[in-house]
Design an enzyme around this catalytic site. Structure first.
Site, PDB file in Angstrom:
ATOM      1  N   CYS A  12      67.763  72.202  44.997  1.00 23.71           N
ATOM      2  CA  CYS A  12      67.100  73.318  44.458  1.00 23.71           C
ATOM      3  C   CYS A  12      66.266  72.783  43.260  1.00 23.71           C
ATOM      4  CB  CYS A  12      67.992  74.397  43.758  1.00 23.71           C
ATOM      5  SG  CYS A  12      69.024  75.103  45.034  1.00 23.71           S
ATOM      6  N   GLY A  38      63.224  72.072  47.699  1.00 26.14           N
ATOM      7  CA  GLY A  38      64.071  73.095  48.324  1.00 26.14           C
ATOM      8  C   GLY A  38      63.035  73.940  49.238  1.00 26.14           C
ATOM      9  N   ASN A 112      70.295  74.654  39.833  1.00 23.76           N
ATOM     10  CA  ASN A 112      70.190  73.598  40.641  1.00 23.76           C
ATOM     11  C   ASN A 112      71.363  72.639  40.339  1.00 23.76           C
ATOM     12  OD1 ASN A 112      68.262  70.512  39.997  1.00 23.76           O
ATOM     13  ND2 ASN A 112      69.225  71.376  41.973  1.00 23.76           N
ATOM     14  N   GLY A 113      71.795  72.315  41.717  1.00 24.47           N
ATOM     15  CA  GLY A 113      73.214  71.704  41.543  1.00 24.47           C
ATOM     16  C   GLY A 113      74.432  72.334  42.346  1.00 24.47           C
ATOM     17  N   CYS A 246      71.673  61.789  38.315  1.00 26.38           N
ATOM     18  CA  CYS A 246      71.858  61.376  39.705  1.00 26.38           C
ATOM     19  C   CYS A 246      70.765  60.171  40.092  1.00 26.38           C
ATOM     20  CB  CYS A 246      71.473  62.549  40.611  1.00 26.38           C
ATOM     21  SG  CYS A 246      71.420  61.989  42.405  1.00 26.38           S
ATOM     22  N   TYR A 252      64.754  59.005  45.549  1.00 26.84           N
ATOM     23  CA  TYR A 252      64.370  59.694  46.707  1.00 26.84           C
ATOM     24  C   TYR A 252      64.019  61.079  46.289  1.00 26.84           C
ATOM     25  CZ  TYR A 252      64.525  62.269  51.066  1.00 26.84           C
ATOM     26  OH  TYR A 252      64.288  62.992  52.060  1.00 26.84           O
ATOM     27  N   CYS A 447      74.817  58.424  37.817  1.00 29.25           N
ATOM     28  CA  CYS A 447      75.783  58.502  38.897  1.00 29.25           C
ATOM     29  C   CYS A 447      75.512  57.652  40.137  1.00 29.25           C
ATOM     30  CB  CYS A 447      75.811  60.268  39.255  1.00 29.25           C
ATOM     31  SG  CYS A 447      77.023  60.405  40.718  1.00 29.25           S
ATOM     32  N   CYS A 450      77.859  58.017  45.105  1.00 29.70           N
ATOM     33  CA  CYS A 450      77.637  57.980  46.720  1.00 29.70           C
ATOM     34  C   CYS A 450      77.503  56.614  47.208  1.00 29.70           C
ATOM     35  CB  CYS A 450      76.470  58.872  47.335  1.00 29.70           C
ATOM     36  SG  CYS A 450      75.001  58.502  46.370  1.00 29.70           S
TER      37      CYS A 450
HETATM   38  S1  SF4 Z   1      76.759  61.156  44.384  1.00 33.44           S
HETATM   39 FE1  SF4 Z   1      74.883  60.205  44.789  1.00 33.44          FE
HETATM   40  S2  SF4 Z   1      73.419  61.799  45.333  1.00 33.44           S
HETATM   41 FE2  SF4 Z   1      75.143  62.847  44.459  1.00 33.44          FE
HETATM   42  S3  SF4 Z   1      74.712  63.031  42.175  1.00 33.44           S
HETATM   43 FE3  SF4 Z   1      75.766  60.998  42.385  1.00 33.44          FE
HETATM   44  S4  SF4 Z   1      74.116  59.603  42.857  1.00 33.44           S
HETATM   45 FE4  SF4 Z   1      73.310  61.645  43.262  1.00 33.44          FE
END
Ligand code: SF4
Length: 474
Positions: A12, A38, A112-113, A246, A252, A447, A450
């Site tokens: 979002c 979004g 958003n989140g 993130c 991306y 973060c 993933c």
């Molecule tokens: S898990 Fe990946 S996509 Fe999700 S917030 Fe962390 S870095 Fe971003």
């Protein structure tokens, strides 16, 4: 909307403005510049200092609003939202902002989140008598506020925010003020700017450029900021904060003309491409990038290797959700609508194809096929992020672990499946170096879950309802 076929969808975008006579109109322009975050729904709530007025609907910002609607949304403060569904069903009732009316006044919320303990909180709130109107995780915040028992709105919001966990860049509007808050990990970007005397808030700074606003500051993790006619009042709702923004915002999601924590997204991507070239060089004739998000990385790869960058792939910009998709039979006849390979560029050439990520692998396979059909003699795939092997719980729809091809197949198996001559991903270290955040902690303040599986917050599985942890429990 290439992300839709890639299987990696942003969650979002939020926007807000306080102290401007054209609040709704400016919010409309702001939402337009956040459309990439979004495309399922959009909404705006305005305040004329006495009451809130709302308009929202399914579809693109352009489909939901017209001049008549904006003219009816009179007021000097507004918040807006563009939605992609990650929590709750994709339907009108879940479109944001959500507005709640009570005897003490009205309240509108947009975020958003993804609130990772929303299911647990919802179960507990329902047990205590709350009736939910939506399946959106945002509504949980409103119920927690109402139940807090604090007479002051800011205190009730503060209290609610100490109970929700996960990722949230939040804007909240009442008749005479606006609140802005960011989760203690600052997982999503959120910035404040100025437009004349008015304050503006946006998920991305690209919205400031479009409306002629200047950047003032980032909202810091754990901050709750009140904006009213006396200006900006900064408060903190969580003393324990640790920025883990993130990484995929840089790779991306965010627009290349946005700065995320004062790093320009285009330059971050270009550096990822350079880093990838250092880690995985290859002899080739041309470098091309998958439009739009991989072009910056492809330019960086080309610069570092000296192999010329060429426009080997073209995206058709005029396909939207109402476009009549070709049937299976027409697709088999070669009708390809979203992306084309440029034969004059790739025929007879050894091509390096840069993509920012692989989720399920189907898109990459199709693109390699397009390049080969257009006459490429070799196709070397280079990915400007590490393999995605874990799902995201913070508002990015990266599917379940089993659907993530890199979690179930080796790089060699993926290469073979996509029909590429070689395939290499960027390393996690390369990702950190390429983005180049000045943060000296191990994660560089970002973060990486993933790629690494190290989630910066506790994760609450859908089936688990840890009431005791979140509400002190019954
Ligand atoms: S898990 Fe990946 S996509 Fe999700 S917030 Fe962390 S870095 Fe971003």
């Amino acid at each position: 909307m290439f992300g839709e076929i890639k299987g990696l969808n942003e969650e979002c975008g939020v926007f807000g403005i306080w102290g401007h006579v054209d609040a709704a109109q400016i919010t409309y322009y702001g939402l337009h510049s956040l459309q990439h975050r979004g495309q399922e729904g959009a909404g705006i709530v305005v305040t004329d200092r006495e009451k809130l007025s709302i308009h929202k609907g399914m579809g693109l910002v352009n489909d939901v609003f017209n001049q008549d609607i904006l003219d009816r949304l009179k007021g000097t403060g507004a918040i807006g939202h563009t939605r992609y569904t990650t929590a709750g069903a994709s339907d009108f009732v879940n479109c944001q902002p959500l507005q709640f009316n009570s005897q003490s006044g009205s309240l509108a919320l947009a975020h958003n989140g993804n609130i990772v303990n929303a299911t647990a909180l919802k179960h507990q709130l329902e047990y205590q008598g709350s009736i939910f109107q939506t399946t959106s995780d945002t509504e949980v915040i409103a119920h927690l506020m109402k139940r807090s028992g604090y007479p002051d709105l800011k205190d009730s919001l503060k209290n609610a925010l100490t109970m929700v966990k996960g990722a949230y860049a939040l804007v909240c509007l009442v008749e005479d003020k606006m609140f802005v808050a960011l989760d203690p990990n600052g997982l999503r970007p959120l910035s404040i700017g100025k437009l004349g005397d008015a304050y503006v808030v946006s998920s991305e700074t690209c919205a400031f450029d479009i409306i002629g606003a200047t950047f003032e500051r980032e909202v810091q993790p754990g901050e709750l900021i009140t904006i009213d006619d006396d200006g900006l009042h900064i408060d903190v709702f969580s003393p324990s904060t640790k920025r883990t923004i993130c990484s995929m915002e840089y790779v991306y999601f965010a627009r290349p003309d946005s700065d995320v924590e004062q790093i320009n997204v285009h330059y971050a991507r270009k550096n990822l491409g350079k880093q990838l070239a250092k880690e995985a060089p290859i002899e080739a004739d041309v470098v091309t990038g998958v439009p739009d998000s991989s072009i910056s990385a492809a330019i960086g790869f080309a610069e570092e290797t000296g192999i010329p960058y060429e426009l080997g792939l073209i995206k058709n910009r005029y396909i939207n959700r109402t476009f009549i998709q070709p049937s299976q039979a027409l697709r088999e006849q070669g009708v390809k609508m979203k992306l084309s390979a440029v034969r004059g560029v790739v025929a007879g050439k050894r091509v390096v194809m840069i993509d920012d990520s692989i989720v399920r692998g189907t898109t990459s396979r199709r693109i390699v096929g397009l390049l080969r059909e257009a006459g490429a003699t070799e196709v070397h795939v280079r990915i400007s992020s590490p393999p995605i092997i874990n799902p995201c719980f913070y508002g990015i729809d990266t599917s379940t672990k089993g659907e993530l091809i890199a979690s179930v197949k080796t790089t060699e198996e993926i290469r073979e499946e996509m029909g590429a001559d070689s395939l290499t991903y960027l390393s996690v270290e390369g990702l950190k170096t390429g983005i180049g955040r000045p943060d000296t902690t191990e994660n560089c303040g970002q973060c990486l879950a993933c790629f690494t599986g190290q989630y910066p917050t506790e994760i609450y599985p859908e089936t688990d309802h840890p009431y005791d942890k979140v509400l002190g429990g019954k």
